[in-house]
Design a protein around this motif. Structure first.
Motif, PDB file in Angstrom:
ATOM      1  N   SER A 126     -28.773 -61.850 -44.450  1.00 12.64           N
ATOM      2  CA  SER A 126     -27.749 -62.736 -44.987  1.00 12.64           C
ATOM      3  C   SER A 126     -26.577 -62.946 -44.029  1.00 12.64           C
ATOM      4  O   SER A 126     -26.225 -64.080 -43.698  1.00 12.64           O
ATOM      5  N   LEU A 127     -25.948 -61.873 -43.603  1.00 12.08           N
ATOM      6  CA  LEU A 127     -24.781 -62.034 -42.730  1.00 12.08           C
ATOM      7  C   LEU A 127     -25.167 -62.708 -41.425  1.00 12.08           C
ATOM      8  O   LEU A 127     -24.458 -63.601 -40.936  1.00 12.08           O
ATOM      9  N   PHE A 128     -26.307 -62.326 -40.859  1.00 11.79           N
ATOM     10  CA  PHE A 128     -26.731 -62.927 -39.598  1.00 11.79           C
ATOM     11  C   PHE A 128     -27.167 -64.381 -39.762  1.00 11.79           C
ATOM     12  O   PHE A 128     -27.298 -65.102 -38.769  1.00 11.79           O
ATOM     13  N   SER A 129     -27.389 -64.816 -40.993  1.00  9.66           N
ATOM     14  CA  SER A 129     -27.669 -66.239 -41.189  1.00  9.66           C
ATOM     15  C   SER A 129     -26.472 -67.076 -40.775  1.00  9.66           C
ATOM     16  O   SER A 129     -26.629 -68.218 -40.341  1.00  9.66           O
ATOM     17  N   ARG A 130     -25.273 -66.525 -40.887  1.00  8.85           N
ATOM     18  CA  ARG A 130     -24.074 -67.240 -40.419  1.00  8.85           C
ATOM     19  C   ARG A 130     -24.177 -67.586 -38.946  1.00  8.85           C
ATOM     20  O   ARG A 130     -23.919 -68.725 -38.529  1.00  8.85           O
ATOM     21  N   ASP A 131     -24.572 -66.618 -38.128  1.00  8.40           N
ATOM     22  CA  ASP A 131     -24.669 -66.860 -36.691  1.00  8.40           C
ATOM     23  C   ASP A 131     -25.854 -67.757 -36.361  1.00  8.40           C
ATOM     24  O   ASP A 131     -25.807 -68.544 -35.416  1.00  8.40           O
ATOM     25  N   THR A 132     -26.911 -67.649 -37.168  1.00  8.22           N
ATOM     26  CA  THR A 132     -28.041 -68.566 -37.007  1.00  8.22           C
ATOM     27  C   THR A 132     -27.615 -70.000 -37.311  1.00  8.22           C
ATOM     28  O   THR A 132     -28.010 -70.949 -36.616  1.00  8.22           O
TER      29      THR A 132
END
Length: 607
Positions: A126-132
């Motif tokens: 979830s959090l890394f979806s921001r950077d994706t």
């Protein structure tokens, strides 16, 4: 009004700290702007690819005489908040033609739902979806076909990701285009009650599903004041919407009029006109401070203590948790929206909403009014509310706030004298505590720690009765480096049950909760995280932990010499081969701390 001294001091400190990276950023967008419209310098083959499917817009696109707007969309029809975006590209193209421009869908970005992935393996993404999303936005804008951007996103990581990516193309003007909240359903307090009954085994799955379905029931954003709706508040206070766009319902004539106004406004702030407003100049240290003030004044999502530093870094601004703590002392809490109160965002909007919030903050000198915005008249324009009059969109001044409102009050009679978040510091590290959702009588908890490494183990301990006492529930190895920093929201019903039984209970974790964290004291986002050898890895079952939001402290009550000598527990790696987590191993290895935004891509780019 004169700017409040605490706000002025914080802004000055941020500007001074950011002097060098901000100048590098401004040089970056100046070079891009000086290069002019890339369409005008493209080779024939390049341009032919870009206009091949443009239909009636092909002639205008080829001439490169008018703005071409990049539509970057987070549409999917699984997320209720983003389902309305399905038809936006076609209507935006019509609105662009009305303004003498063109528009193309430059790209789509992923939009995952934390509500669906709560407690499941997918939450670790979830959090890394921001950077994706930030990377996807950069890819969309990299084609050089565009002179402006319409950013279609609402929910948790999506708005921060879109903004981070778009800021690296900060010479382009950009406007966020929201879609609005769903109508009110089952009151949030009733939903919370059913969740707690289910946690105790007093309500079955059918009853729980019925309650959840009555809460989340139609297209639009969820109506509690979580990260998605906090995003919308922040875009208003940063001046990146057309004024008053945040909380107008989807599928209404007013919502369509606001979308039309957004595209028309974008056409007027392009670089070929006399009112050029590039995104990179709109987002400066003053805009970041305004967003932080809004976060505190409205009791917004704890997730933004991670997102705000990351968004700021993308624009060369170094915003720290200490800045948030300093600002908090000057900003009163003027809104109570569930989980901080009983009202939802529709009720908040009905009693004045963002227009009233902006007006109150401006009148008190708590925000910078002189910022560059996507609007025409600085932040003061955002103190007005939109309405349709005889089919025409007009804005008027917000009505005065009711001093006795349970939802939105004037600054002269706030719900609390300072903001809704505190930074806690001690031998365990630094953490965030959301005070706005917690009764002040529970801001201090001192109890023995019970340590876990996942949510399921906590649930099992609750079912066995071993947590039925005063306890600090520690869930460690939940930080970004360990497993991507999932939300631990499934713990709140059972901790709420323990608290309702009269126990002093708190959660301590290097993981996240959300804007919907509830009334249980929680020290979260602890940094350094356990997987990086932080203090949380030194804790043992039975250690006494003191969490004190009154004093801003977070300590393990252990002799200093023993604490220094105690070795940290090593993290046992999870099995990554599940739900695609193995694909994000590089992100976990590269990511920096929560207080710097927990961003692998900004860390890798040394931003």
């Amino acid at each position: 009004m004169t700017l409040h001294p605490a706000i002025a001091r914080a802004t000055s400190r941020i500007a001074e700290r950011s002097r060098a990276p901000r100048q590098r950023y401004l040089d970056l967008i100046r070079r891009a702007r000086d290069g002019g419209s890339q369409r005008r310098t493209m080779s024939c083959a390049n341009l032919a690819h870009g206009v091949a499917a443009a239909g009636e817009d092909k002639r205008s696109l080829t001439a490169a005489a008018a703005m071409n707007i990049a539509i970057v969309t987070a549409y999917n029809d699984m997320l209720s908040a983003h389902q309305p975006y399905g038809r936006y590209p076609e209507t935006i193209k019509l609105f662009a033609r009305e303004a003498g421009c063109t528009a193309q869908v430059a790209g789509g970005v992923p939009a995952m739902c934390d509500g669906i992935t709560q407690g499941r393996a997918g939450m670790d993404l979830s959090l890394f979806s921001r950077d994706t999303i930030a990377l996807s936005t950069a890819i969309a804008l990299s084609h050089g076909m565009f002179e402006g951007a319409a950013l279609l996103g609402i929910c948790d990581k999506i708005v921060p990701g879109l903004l981070i990516g778009a800021l690296r193309f900060g010479h382009l003007p950009a406007v966020f285009v929201p879609a609005g909240p769903m109508p009110s359903g089952l009151p949030n307090k009733d939903k919370q009650r059913i969740r707690q009954l289910h946690a105790e085994g007093k309500a079955d799955g059918q009853a729980l599903f019925a309650a959840e379905s009555a809460s989340y029931h139609s297209p639009g954003t969820c109506t509690f004041y979580g990260t998605a709706n906090t995003n919308q508040m922040m875009m208003e206070l940063m001046g990146l919407h057309v004024p008053g766009a945040a909380f107008v319902a989807p599928g209404t004539p007013l919502r369509q009029a606001l979308t039309r106004a957004a595209i028309q406004r974008l056409a007027r702030i392009g670089w070929d006109g006399n009112d050029y407003r590039p995104l990179g100049l709109c987002v400066d240290e003053r805009a970041i401070v305004n967003a932080a003030v809004g976060l505190l004044a409205t009791g917004g999502s704890t997730n933004h203590t991670i997102h705000l530093p990351a968004m700021a870094r993308a624009a060369g601004v170094l915003f720290e948790w200490d800045d948030l703590d300093a600002i908090s002392s000057a900003v009163p809490l003027i809104a109570r929206i569930y989980p901080n109160g009983s009202a939802d965002v529709n009720a908040f909007h009905a009693c004045g909403g963002m227009a009233r919030v902006v007006a109150e903050l401006l009148e008190a000198g708590l925000v910078h009014g002189d910022v560059m915005t996507a609007g025409a008249d600085g932040l003061a324009e955002y103190a007005t509310a939109p309405a349709l009059q005889d089919g025409h969109l007009e804005w008027s001044q917000a009505a005065a706030a009711d001093p006795d409102s349970p939802c939105l009050r004037p600054i002269a009679k706030p719900f609390a004298e300072d903001g809704g978040l505190r930074v806690l510091t001690g031998n365990l590290g630094r953490a965030i505590f959301k005070t706005s959702a917690v009764d002040p009588s529970r801001w201090r908890v001192e109890a023995q720690a019970r340590i876990f490494c996942d949510q399921e183990s906590v649930k099992a301990a609750f079912r066995s009765g071993t947590l039925d006492r005063d306890v600090v529930v520690v869930v460690r190895f939940q930080g970004p480096k360990a497993n991507g920093m999932p939300e631990l929201h499934e713990l709140m019903p059972i901790l709420g049950v323990l608290q309702a039984r009269g126990h002093a209970v708190a959660l301590l974790s290097d993981g996240r909760l959300s804007g919907a964290s509830g009334s249980v004291p929680a020290a979260i986002h602890l940094t350094p995280e356990a997987a990086a050898g932080g203090g949380l890895a030194k804790l043992r079952d039975g250690d006494v932990v003191r969490i004190d939001a009154h004093r801003g402290t977070l300590t393990a009550e252990i002799d200093e010499a023993e604490w220094t000598a105690r070795p940290p527990v090593r993290h046992v790696r999870i099995d990554d081969a599940d739900a695609g987590r193995e694909l994000f191993a590089l992100f976990r290895a590269q990511v920096d701390g929560a207080d710097r935004g927990a961003s692998p891509i900004l860390a890798a780019a040394m931003l």
